[in-house]
Design a protein around this motif. Structure first.
Motif, PDB file in Angstrom:
ATOM      1  N   LEU A  66      15.464 -43.506 -17.115  1.00  0.00           N
ATOM      2  CA  LEU A  66      15.144 -42.354 -17.953  1.00  0.00           C
ATOM      3  C   LEU A  66      13.671 -41.975 -17.805  1.00  0.00           C
ATOM      4  CD1 LEU A  66      17.119 -42.861 -21.294  1.00  0.00           C
ATOM      5  CD2 LEU A  66      17.831 -41.788 -19.162  1.00  0.00           C
ATOM      6  N   GLY A  67      12.816 -42.973 -17.662  1.00  0.00           N
ATOM      7  CA  GLY A  67      11.386 -42.686 -17.484  1.00  0.00           C
ATOM      8  C   GLY A  67      11.104 -41.968 -16.180  1.00  0.00           C
ATOM      9  N   ARG A  68      11.921 -42.189 -15.173  1.00  0.00           N
ATOM     10  CA  ARG A  68      11.763 -41.504 -13.884  1.00  0.00           C
ATOM     11  C   ARG A  68      12.490 -40.171 -13.840  1.00  0.00           C
ATOM     12  NH1 ARG A  68      12.928 -46.932 -11.916  1.00  0.00           N
ATOM     13  NH2 ARG A  68      15.084 -46.247 -11.547  1.00  0.00           N
ATOM     14  N   GLY A  69      13.160 -39.833 -14.955  1.00  0.00           N
ATOM     15  CA  GLY A  69      13.896 -38.577 -14.997  1.00  0.00           C
ATOM     16  C   GLY A  69      15.237 -38.640 -14.309  1.00  0.00           C
ATOM     17  N   GLU A  70      15.787 -39.859 -14.144  1.00  0.00           N
ATOM     18  CA  GLU A  70      17.078 -40.032 -13.472  1.00  0.00           C
ATOM     19  C   GLU A  70      18.184 -40.242 -14.482  1.00  0.00           C
ATOM     20  OE1 GLU A  70      16.353 -43.418 -11.032  1.00  0.00           O
ATOM     21  OE2 GLU A  70      14.811 -42.449  -9.825  1.00  0.00           O
ATOM     22  N   TRP A  71      19.420 -39.895 -14.082  1.00  0.00           N
ATOM     23  CA  TRP A  71      20.601 -40.134 -14.926  1.00  0.00           C
ATOM     24  C   TRP A  71      21.702 -40.747 -14.063  1.00  0.00           C
ATOM     25  CZ3 TRP A  71      21.516 -40.814 -19.776  1.00  0.00           C
ATOM     26  CH2 TRP A  71      22.837 -40.816 -20.254  1.00  0.00           C
ATOM     27  N   PRO A  72      21.750 -42.082 -13.986  1.00  0.00           N
ATOM     28  CA  PRO A  72      22.697 -42.741 -13.092  1.00  0.00           C
ATOM     29  C   PRO A  72      24.052 -43.032 -13.727  1.00  0.00           C
ATOM     30  CG  PRO A  72      21.189 -44.356 -13.994  1.00  0.00           C
ATOM     31  CD  PRO A  72      20.780 -43.022 -14.564  1.00  0.00           C
TER      32      PRO A  72
ATOM     33  N   VAL B 275      21.068 -43.488 -23.778  1.00  0.00           N
ATOM     34  CA  VAL B 275      21.884 -44.630 -23.377  1.00  0.00           C
ATOM     35  C   VAL B 275      21.926 -45.592 -24.555  1.00  0.00           C
ATOM     36  CG1 VAL B 275      22.282 -46.445 -21.686  1.00  0.00           C
ATOM     37  CG2 VAL B 275      21.105 -44.344 -20.992  1.00  0.00           C
ATOM     38  N   ILE B 276      23.139 -45.962 -24.948  1.00  0.00           N
ATOM     39  CA  ILE B 276      23.348 -46.813 -26.118  1.00  0.00           C
ATOM     40  C   ILE B 276      23.985 -48.119 -25.661  1.00  0.00           C
ATOM     41  CG2 ILE B 276      24.407 -46.972 -28.401  1.00  0.00           C
ATOM     42  CD1 ILE B 276      24.715 -43.846 -28.216  1.00  0.00           C
ATOM     43  N   PHE B 277      23.443 -49.220 -26.145  1.00  0.00           N
ATOM     44  CA  PHE B 277      24.004 -50.547 -25.881  1.00  0.00           C
ATOM     45  C   PHE B 277      24.520 -51.116 -27.200  1.00  0.00           C
ATOM     46  CE2 PHE B 277      21.108 -49.704 -22.453  1.00  0.00           C
ATOM     47  CZ  PHE B 277      21.722 -50.251 -21.335  1.00  0.00           C
ATOM     48  N   THR B 278      25.825 -51.300 -27.290  1.00  0.00           N
ATOM     49  CA  THR B 278      26.403 -51.882 -28.498  1.00  0.00           C
ATOM     50  C   THR B 278      26.841 -53.315 -28.212  1.00  0.00           C
ATOM     51  OG1 THR B 278      28.655 -51.124 -28.013  1.00  0.00           O
ATOM     52  CG2 THR B 278      27.232 -49.630 -29.261  1.00  0.00           C
ATOM     53  N   ALA B 279      26.862 -54.124 -29.267  1.00  0.00           N
ATOM     54  CA  ALA B 279      27.355 -55.495 -29.171  1.00  0.00           C
ATOM     55  C   ALA B 279      28.810 -55.498 -29.628  1.00  0.00           C
ATOM     56  CB  ALA B 279      26.521 -56.423 -30.045  1.00  0.00           C
TER      57      ALA B 279
ATOM     58  N   HIS C  97       6.980 -29.773 -27.853  1.00  0.00           N
ATOM     59  CA  HIS C  97       6.442 -30.213 -26.560  1.00  0.00           C
ATOM     60  C   HIS C  97       6.268 -31.715 -26.489  1.00  0.00           C
ATOM     61  CE1 HIS C  97       2.626 -30.107 -28.870  1.00  0.00           C
ATOM     62  NE2 HIS C  97       2.194 -30.971 -27.983  1.00  0.00           N
ATOM     63  N   TRP C  98       6.212 -32.394 -27.633  1.00  0.00           N
ATOM     64  CA  TRP C  98       6.046 -33.846 -27.635  1.00  0.00           C
ATOM     65  C   TRP C  98       7.357 -34.591 -27.887  1.00  0.00           C
ATOM     66  CZ3 TRP C  98       7.235 -34.759 -32.715  1.00  0.00           C
ATOM     67  CH2 TRP C  98       6.903 -33.755 -33.650  1.00  0.00           C
ATOM     68  N   ALA C  99       8.469 -33.895 -27.782  1.00  0.00           N
ATOM     69  CA  ALA C  99       9.767 -34.552 -27.953  1.00  0.00           C
ATOM     70  C   ALA C  99       9.977 -35.601 -26.867  1.00  0.00           C
ATOM     71  CB  ALA C  99      10.887 -33.518 -27.894  1.00  0.00           C
ATOM     72  N   PRO C 100      10.682 -36.699 -27.165  1.00  0.00           N
ATOM     73  CA  PRO C 100      10.918 -37.727 -26.142  1.00  0.00           C
ATOM     74  C   PRO C 100      11.769 -37.203 -25.000  1.00  0.00           C
ATOM     75  CG  PRO C 100      12.231 -38.148 -28.118  1.00  0.00           C
ATOM     76  CD  PRO C 100      11.282 -37.046 -28.464  1.00  0.00           C
ATOM     77  N   GLY C 101      11.563 -37.800 -23.819  1.00  0.00           N
ATOM     78  CA  GLY C 101      12.329 -37.423 -22.645  1.00  0.00           C
ATOM     79  C   GLY C 101      13.598 -38.231 -22.474  1.00  0.00           C
TER      80      GLY C 101
END
Length: 316
Positions: free
Chosen positions: A309-315, A246-250, A176-180
């Motif tokens: 992601l905090g708002r529960g959106e996936w754009p 979401v992953i940001f690579t250099a 129940h405490w897994a990240p969103g």
């Protein structure tokens, strides 16, 4: 050994100015220096780049207790905070460097930009604490944040901190405490050293393939970790039920191949994942967000992704 890539053309002048400034405080040979000296100059460099806190952001330093140990944490609040989510931030530094101070301004700007309260965890470092110490502290922090705030959690990890963040997601799923959601910034996820970026960018500025191998060895104390996802997410065999990622690579980073590989495994298991390559940027570019336009634009995308992601959106 000559670099496999002509960085003089790939990296723009602003970014080179940032790289040169980092090297003036924290030169490439620092990795061979004693740990305490290494930390002293790293912390000095962090102070030189510190940009202060945005107006309206307040910070409180406290501690959580777990298994008889006290783990320092710093909480960032914004006026009229958005209570739909909370950020758990895990700093970079190769599991050897970094603390609440070294990435303080980044956390404050994440708080300001998203509106969410942010919590930074000062996890234990190697070589004094090897094995799962960093993971154990971060897991205690994840549960503490969940209990204290009672909101969906967005993990944001940078470099070594991104490795820890991904491991948290693998080891907390279906609880129940897994990240969103999770935002992984130029992550170290445990890909093998033969991946294309590891050879192509073996001599990249700010992080070399030699550095990557050193940090992995010092974190584990030289012990084999096998398929234990508490160390590296790519060691797992199950990529199902992970949070939107979401992953940001250099682009100019030996670790660049790990982001799209991890995203592909999550998608293949039915999850949501997106890997974004930031062109012409080296590992550690967040410190250059005020010096180099490319780094600043990437940080803006990171803030937007965290907010979504905090708002529960996936754009994506």
């Amino acid at each position: 050994m000559r670099p496999a890539v002509d960085y003089s053309n790939l990296i723009d002048r602003e970014t080179w100015a940032f790289i040169d400034r980092v090297n003036s405080f924290y030169p490439p040979e620092a990795i061979d220096w004693p740990i305490e000296k290494n930390r002293t100059i790293y912390n000095g460099m962090s102070r030189e780049f510190h940009a202060g806190h945005p107006a309206g952001v307040a910070a409180e330093t406290t501690a959580l207790e777990a298994d008889g140990r006290s783990i320092p944490v710093r909480i960032y609040h914004r006026e009229a905070a958005d209570e739909r989510a909370v950020i758990l931030y895990l700093h970079g530094g190769g599991f050897v460097l970094g603390d609440l101070e070294s990435h303080d301004d980044i956390c404050a700007e994440l708080c300001a930009g998203t509106g969410f309260t942010a919590v930074s965890i000062d996890y234990r470092l190697a070589p004094e604490h090897t094995g799962t110490a960093a993971f154990d502290d971060a897991m205690a922090g994840l549960q503490w944040v969940s209990e204290r705030f009672g909101r969906p959690i967005v993990l944001v990890g940078e470099s070594a901190g991104a490795s820890v963040a991904a491991s948290l997601s693998h080891n907390s799923r279906r609880k129940h405490w897994a990240p969103g959601g999770q935002i992984l910034i130029y992550p170290s996820l445990g890909g093998d050293l033969t991946k294309p970026s590891m050879s192509r960018h073996a001599e990249a500025p700010l992080l070399s393939a030699k550095d990557v191998a050193f940090y992995r060895t010092i974190r584990t104390g030289g012990q084999e970790t096998g398929s234990d996802p508490r160390f590296e997410a790519l060691a797992d065999s199950d990529f199902s039920d992970l949070p939107p990622t979401v992953i940001f690579t250099a682009e100019c980073d030996p670790l660049a191949s790990e982001g799209p590989l991890y995203a592909g495994l999550i998608e293949a298991a039915g999850g949501k994942a997106c890997s974004i390559e930031e062109k012409g940027l080296p590992h550690g570019y967040l410190r250059g967000r005020r010096m180099a336009r490319r780094a600043g634009e990437s940080f803006a995308r990171i803030i937007s992704a965290t907010a979504a992601l905090g708002r529960g959106e996936w754009p994506y």
